[in-house]
Design a protein around this motif. Structure first.
Motif, PDB file in Angstrom:
ATOM      1  N   PRO A 148       0.726  -1.119  -0.102  1.00  0.00           N
ATOM      2  CA  PRO A 148       0.078  -0.170  -0.113  1.00  0.00           C
ATOM      3  C   PRO A 148       0.739   1.385   0.075  1.00  0.00           C
ATOM      4  N   LEU A 149       1.872   1.145   0.826  1.00  0.00           N
ATOM      5  CA  LEU A 149       2.650   2.711   0.903  1.00  0.00           C
ATOM      6  C   LEU A 149       3.596   2.426  -0.306  1.00  0.00           C
ATOM      7  N   ASP A 150       3.837   1.222  -0.907  1.00  0.00           N
ATOM      8  CA  ASP A 150       4.575   1.468  -2.262  1.00  0.00           C
ATOM      9  C   ASP A 150       3.796   2.069  -3.602  1.00  0.00           C
ATOM     10  N   THR A 151       2.673   1.875  -3.325  1.00  0.00           N
ATOM     11  CA  THR A 151       1.509   2.309  -4.469  1.00  0.00           C
ATOM     12  C   THR A 151       1.544   4.025  -4.124  1.00  0.00           C
ATOM     13  N   ILE A 152       1.502   4.098  -3.096  1.00  0.00           N
ATOM     14  CA  ILE A 152       1.430   5.593  -2.896  1.00  0.00           C
ATOM     15  C   ILE A 152       2.676   6.486  -2.994  1.00  0.00           C
ATOM     16  N   LYS A 153       3.939   5.692  -2.905  1.00  0.00           N
ATOM     17  CA  LYS A 153       5.254   6.242  -2.911  1.00  0.00           C
ATOM     18  C   LYS A 153       5.311   6.413  -4.789  1.00  0.00           C
ATOM     19  N   VAL A 154       4.925   5.275  -5.612  1.00  0.00           N
ATOM     20  CA  VAL A 154       4.921   5.568  -7.084  1.00  0.00           C
ATOM     21  C   VAL A 154       4.168   6.715  -7.538  1.00  0.00           C
ATOM     22  N   ARG A 155       2.900   6.775  -7.031  1.00  0.00           N
ATOM     23  CA  ARG A 155       2.079   7.916  -7.395  1.00  0.00           C
ATOM     24  C   ARG A 155       2.585   9.323  -7.198  1.00  0.00           C
ATOM     25  N   LEU A 156       3.146   9.458  -5.880  1.00  0.00           N
ATOM     26  CA  LEU A 156       3.753  10.421  -5.643  1.00  0.00           C
ATOM     27  C   LEU A 156       4.786  11.051  -6.607  1.00  0.00           C
ATOM     28  N   GLN A 157       5.743   9.950  -6.788  1.00  0.00           N
ATOM     29  CA  GLN A 157       6.914  10.071  -7.560  1.00  0.00           C
ATOM     30  C   GLN A 157       6.621  10.440  -9.250  1.00  0.00           C
ATOM     31  N   THR A 158       5.327  10.100  -9.684  1.00  0.00           N
ATOM     32  CA  THR A 158       4.818  10.124 -11.015  1.00  0.00           C
ATOM     33  C   THR A 158       3.986  10.963 -11.323  1.00  0.00           C
ATOM     34  N   GLN A 159       3.434  11.874 -10.241  1.00  0.00           N
ATOM     35  CA  GLN A 159       2.350  12.766 -10.480  1.00  0.00           C
ATOM     36  C   GLN A 159       2.989  13.913 -11.507  1.00  0.00           C
ATOM     37  N   PRO A 160       2.072  14.362 -12.443  1.00  0.00           N
ATOM     38  CA  PRO A 160       2.498  15.573 -13.266  1.00  0.00           C
ATOM     39  C   PRO A 160       2.677  16.867 -12.324  1.00  0.00           C
TER      40      PRO A 160
ATOM     41  N   SER B 182      -3.330  23.374  -8.004  1.00  0.00           N
ATOM     42  CA  SER B 182      -3.054  22.501  -6.744  1.00  0.00           C
ATOM     43  C   SER B 182      -2.297  21.171  -7.300  1.00  0.00           C
ATOM     44  N   PRO B 183      -1.379  20.675  -6.774  1.00  0.00           N
ATOM     45  CA  PRO B 183      -0.690  19.266  -7.096  1.00  0.00           C
ATOM     46  C   PRO B 183      -1.887  18.116  -6.916  1.00  0.00           C
ATOM     47  N   LEU B 184      -1.656  17.092  -7.630  1.00  0.00           N
ATOM     48  CA  LEU B 184      -2.730  16.047  -7.483  1.00  0.00           C
ATOM     49  C   LEU B 184      -2.722  15.712  -6.089  1.00  0.00           C
ATOM     50  N   TYR B 185      -1.666  15.399  -5.542  1.00  0.00           N
ATOM     51  CA  TYR B 185      -1.441  14.892  -4.050  1.00  0.00           C
ATOM     52  C   TYR B 185      -0.494  15.810  -3.395  1.00  0.00           C
ATOM     53  N   ARG B 186      -0.945  16.279  -2.220  1.00  0.00           N
ATOM     54  CA  ARG B 186       0.008  17.397  -1.426  1.00  0.00           C
ATOM     55  C   ARG B 186       0.965  16.564  -0.590  1.00  0.00           C
ATOM     56  N   GLY B 187       0.929  15.391  -0.468  1.00  0.00           N
ATOM     57  CA  GLY B 187       1.673  14.516   0.212  1.00  0.00           C
ATOM     58  C   GLY B 187       1.140  12.883   0.461  1.00  0.00           C
ATOM     59  N   THR B 188       1.934  12.306   1.610  1.00  0.00           N
ATOM     60  CA  THR B 188       1.820  10.879   1.801  1.00  0.00           C
ATOM     61  C   THR B 188       0.305  10.747   2.055  1.00  0.00           C
ATOM     62  N   PHE B 189      -0.120  11.425   3.174  1.00  0.00           N
ATOM     63  CA  PHE B 189      -1.499  11.142   3.964  1.00  0.00           C
ATOM     64  C   PHE B 189      -2.451  11.518   2.936  1.00  0.00           C
TER      65      PHE B 189
ATOM     66  N   ILE C 289      16.109  19.958  -6.837  1.00  0.00           N
ATOM     67  CA  ILE C 289      16.921  18.833  -6.349  1.00  0.00           C
ATOM     68  C   ILE C 289      16.003  18.016  -5.359  1.00  0.00           C
ATOM     69  N   GLY C 290      15.204  18.524  -4.839  1.00  0.00           N
ATOM     70  CA  GLY C 290      14.217  17.991  -3.713  1.00  0.00           C
ATOM     71  C   GLY C 290      13.340  16.922  -4.464  1.00  0.00           C
ATOM     72  N   SER C 291      13.077  17.018  -5.551  1.00  0.00           N
ATOM     73  CA  SER C 291      12.155  16.014  -6.441  1.00  0.00           C
ATOM     74  C   SER C 291      12.751  14.869  -6.520  1.00  0.00           C
ATOM     75  N   LEU C 292      14.043  14.654  -6.348  1.00  0.00           N
ATOM     76  CA  LEU C 292      14.770  13.269  -6.096  1.00  0.00           C
ATOM     77  C   LEU C 292      14.063  12.358  -4.837  1.00  0.00           C
ATOM     78  N   TYR C 293      13.631  13.028  -4.091  1.00  0.00           N
ATOM     79  CA  TYR C 293      13.208  12.373  -2.742  1.00  0.00           C
ATOM     80  C   TYR C 293      11.625  12.469  -2.685  1.00  0.00           C
ATOM     81  N   LYS C 294      11.035  12.451  -3.661  1.00  0.00           N
ATOM     82  CA  LYS C 294       9.481  12.556  -3.887  1.00  0.00           C
ATOM     83  C   LYS C 294       8.955  10.981  -3.390  1.00  0.00           C
ATOM     84  N   GLY C 295       8.319  10.955  -2.210  1.00  0.00           N
ATOM     85  CA  GLY C 295       7.824   9.738  -1.923  1.00  0.00           C
ATOM     86  C   GLY C 295       8.366   9.556  -0.562  1.00  0.00           C
ATOM     87  N   PHE C 296       9.442  10.269  -0.247  1.00  0.00           N
ATOM     88  CA  PHE C 296      10.403   9.927   0.933  1.00  0.00           C
ATOM     89  C   PHE C 296       9.720   9.397   2.121  1.00  0.00           C
TER      90      PHE C 296
END
Length: 359
Positions: free
Chosen positions: A81-93, A100-107, A313-320
């Motif tokens: 479940p958290l892996d799914t969230i990670k991938v969606r955060l990393q790939t959101q346009p 507003s961004p599609l997702y504002r964060g993990t929660f 550079i912070g985008s490299l840590y999306k889904g952290f």
């Protein structure tokens, strides 16, 4: 019979009696010694039996294989479940001006996925890692064992931490052949519902369409980035796990005597160290594997340039946050299953072999 004859006979009788007594005493001593020797032998046999019973019995490779597979399945269920969230955060346009961004964060991603797709939405794409997890762990720990063996002059040589890191990196090379296509299929299935375009009916349908469109290269898209992620991350995982086991072992005891909470802690923390190294190339991999064909003609270099230019550079840590929340329970669940794979493989399991990057 004369008096002299009687005295001679008495002396002979007395001498004979004394001789019999001496023989009887000797016989008793011999019997006693024999019994003592028998008791010593019995005690020796018992001690020998006790020592042999304490020696670890060899575990069959088949049991190692299934123990590793079960550990991997536990890892996938705990962490997907958290892996799914990670991938969606990393790939959101990237949002446009004023959007507003599609997702504002993990929660926020978790809440929106749950509201829109239910619990099943969190487990999208799980079939691919479930299918590949058992052979992946077996290959991973085989690679780790081979990496150790290549550096040992004798089987009893104790490796340094840099040598353990090198052995772990070799395991990451071995797993890429299984991980790369599994990651490609998993990521595409995880993001398609969020994008609103359902193109693939499942993992097999996804694999068929990718092969039909671009052949085997389409299925193995992102292999170089998978190597860039898994090689150093695997080295970090194995080195950290061995270091923590040694640090947590009381003086005078063996790491194999560690308690379950200590093993859980070592496995979970090793997973965190693993992902601290893995997340930047993982972001690039997720972006590259889910991008439309032809978007990044120069591979990961184009992905890196675009991310740095547009999002910093912070985008490299999306889904952290999602990665770190996932890393501890997922890795701990893998390490602590019955017949822990790592302990089997390293003596690894995964069997120990083994590292944990199913996502």
């Amino acid at each position: 019979m004369t008096e002299a004859d009687r005295r001679g006979r008495d002396r002979r009788d007395t001498g004979s009696s004394a001789e019999n007594t001496r023989l009887s005493v000797c016989h008793c001593e011999i019997v006693g010694q024999t019994r003592s020797i028998s008791r010593i032998r019995v005690r020796s046999d018992r001690n020998r039996t006790g020592i042999m019973s304490k020696q670890p019995q060899p575990i069959s490779p088949l049991k190692n294989f299934f123990a590793g597979g079960f550990g991997g399945v536990c890892l996938v269920f705990a962490g997907h479940p958290l892996d799914t969230i990670k991938v969606r955060l990393q790939t959101q346009p990237k949002p446009g001006p004023g959007e507003s961004p599609l997702y504002r964060g993990t929660f926020d991603c978790f809440k929106k996925t749950l509201a829109k797709e239910g619990v099943r939405g969190l487990y999208k794409g799980m079939a691919a890692p479930i299918i590949g997890v058992t052979p992946m762990f077996a290959v991973c720990f085989f690679g780790f064992g081979l990496g150790k063996k290549l550096q040992q002059k004798t089987p009893n040589d104790i490796l340094t931490y840099p040598q353990l890191f090198a052995a772990g990196m070799l395991s990451g090379v071995f797993t890429t052949a299984i991980m790369a296509p599994g990651e490609r299929i998993k990521c595409l299935l995880q993001i398609q519902a969020a994008s609103g375009q359902v193109k693939y009916a499942g993992p097999m349908d996804c694999a068929k369409q990718l092969y039909r469109e671009n052949g085997i290269r389409g299925i193995y898209k992102g292999t170089a980035l998978t190597l860039m992620r898994d090689v150093p991350a695997s080295g970090m995982y194995f080195m950290t796990y061995e270091w923590l086991k040694k640090a947590l072992t009381p003086e005078g005891k063996s790491p194999t005597e560690l308690s379950v909470p200590s093993i859980l802690f070592a496995g979970g923390m090793a997973g965190i160290f693993n992902w601290a190294v893995a997340i930047p190339p993982d972001v690039l991999k997720s972006r590259f594997q889910t991008a439309p064909e032809g978007k990044y003609p120069n591979g990961f270099r184009d992905v890196l340039r675009e991310l740095i230019r547009e999002e910093g550079i912070g985008s490299l840590y999306k889904g952290f946050n999602a990665v770190m929340l996932r890393a501890f329970p997922a890795n701990a669940s893998m390490i602590s299953v019955p017949g822990p794979p790592y302990e089997v493989w390293s003596g690894c399991v995964f069997l120990g072999c083994s590292r944990v990057s199913a996502g």
